[in-house]
Design an enzyme around this catalytic site. Structure first.
Site, PDB file in Angstrom:
ATOM      1  N   SER A   1      61.438  -6.131  59.493  1.00  0.00           N
ATOM      2  CA  SER A   1      63.317  -5.879  59.580  1.00  0.00           C
ATOM      3  C   SER A   1      64.279  -7.126  59.164  1.00  0.00           C
ATOM      4  O   SER A   1      63.598  -7.946  57.833  1.00  0.00           O
ATOM      5  CB  SER A   1      63.585  -5.851  60.987  1.00  0.00           C
ATOM      6  OG  SER A   1      62.830  -4.893  61.819  1.00  0.00           O
TER       7      SER A   1
ATOM      8  N   HIS B   1      63.428  -0.888  58.044  1.00  0.00           N
ATOM      9  CA  HIS B   1      64.272   0.965  58.952  1.00  0.00           C
ATOM     10  C   HIS B   1      65.630   0.407  58.826  1.00  0.00           C
ATOM     11  O   HIS B   1      66.368  -0.687  58.291  1.00  0.00           O
ATOM     12  CB  HIS B   1      63.372   0.524  59.846  1.00  0.00           C
ATOM     13  CG  HIS B   1      63.446  -0.128  61.226  1.00  0.00           C
ATOM     14  ND1 HIS B   1      64.317  -0.491  61.663  1.00  0.00           N
ATOM     15  CD2 HIS B   1      62.903  -1.896  60.790  1.00  0.00           C
ATOM     16  CE1 HIS B   1      63.596  -1.716  62.364  1.00  0.00           C
ATOM     17  NE2 HIS B   1      63.336  -1.949  61.792  1.00  0.00           N
TER      18      HIS B   1
END
Lengths: 243, 72
Positions: free
Chosen positions: A122, A145
């Site tokens: 991330s 994501h």
């Protein structure tokens, strides 16, 4: 718990006499007798959650923004430090804090090399690409994501737009500082069928290099060697100015 | 605050008791210690970018260290 405190501890045999002796010299004489290990490379470990605006509950292992930033400033200023190795094993965290750390690393004049060990997920992705050169261990993973909002979310188009804007900050930073294209990064971010609970992609070691996110697969030896190369380049440059 | 993490948010934000650890500065190094009473603390974590700090025997995790300022 092994080391529960007893009311009156009997004098234990001192196993690490050397360590105790050193503490004693500090106490008695105000001197430290530290073995002079000179190192021109400093190492910044980024572990657990990157913590920014809010203090996370204590079960989280965190890397705090307010620790990292002054350390980076000190490294930039200290003439004895010639290079910085950033070691990442992070599960992401606060977007603003992560981007702030990444921006500082990008703008440093001293050579920087990053190494993703274990995981760089991330918001760890922009931090990993912010170094001048990046490495990933063969078994390390990076999860890409979409950003989610926590807390109260109002279901209006503005919420979506705001989130999109926040996401664009991350995407643009990664695109600017690595070889990956914006389209490819978005494709990885919104991939379905890869993650069990979410949409997105997990890149393992070599995959991250193939998509252009990370520069090379490697470990500590390669990372230090690269950093040393950069340091030598920097020194030669300085030499050129002088003559 | 926007958290960008693959971990489930309930796992990250699950509130627990307050931390038993304390942060102190010892000889210029930031340490996370667990107070063990009698003014001493057990070193849990060393926070420094200087790799040679991690080689100092008195700063190894698990060592006892005075919590109050020593005569440095």
């Amino acid at each position: 718990m092994q080391d529960k405190h007893e009311p009156t501890p009997p004098p234990k045999p001192r196993r690490q006499t050397q360590g105790v002796k050193k503490i004693d010299t500090i106490k008695e004489f105000g001197q430290t007798d530290v073995p002079a290990v000179k190192t021109n490379i400093h190492c910044l470990p980024i572990i657990g959650q990157i913590e920014g605006h809010l203090i996370l509950p204590p079960q989280n292992k965190t890397t705090k923004y307010e620790h990292i930033i002054p350390q980076l400033v000190a490294i930039e200023q200290d003439p004895e430090i010639e290079g910085l190795l950033i070691i990442l094993n992070t599960v992401g965290g606060d977007v603003e804090a992560g981007l702030a750390i990444a921006e500082i690393i990008v703008s440093m004049t001293k050579p920087t090399v990053s190494l993703v060990l274990g995981g760089g997920h991330s918001i760890g992705v922009p931090v990993a690409v912010s170094a001048r050169y990046s490495f990933i261990a063969e078994t390390a993973t990076m999860t890409i994501h979409p950003i989610r909002l926590s807390g109260l979310v109002i279901g209006v188009p503005q919420t979506y737009e705001y989130m999109d804007k926040m996401q664009d900050r991350v995407i643009r930073f990664v695109e600017k500082h690595s070889r990956i294209s914006e389209a490819k990064f978005r494709e990885l971010m919104f991939q379905t069928g890869e993650l069990a609970r979410d949409i997105g992609t997990v890149l393992v070691g070599r995959d991250a290099v193939e998509v252009g996110l990370i520069d090379e697969v490697g470990g500590i030896s390669k990372a230090i060697k690269k950093l040393q190369e950069f340091i030598n380049e920097e020194k030669n440059k300085k030499g050129d100015y002088l003559h | 605050m926007i958290l960008y993490t693959p971990l489930p948010l309930e796992l990250v934000l699950m509130s627990d008791d307050s931390s038993p650890y304390q942060e102190i500065e010892y000889d210029g190094v930031t340490l996370v210690v667990q107070p063990t009473g009698t003014g001493l603390g057990k070193i849990i974590q060393v926070k420094s970018t200087n790799p040679s700090v991690y080689l100092r025997p008195e700063l190894q995790p698990g060592q006892q260290i005075p919590l109050t300022k020593t005569l440095i």
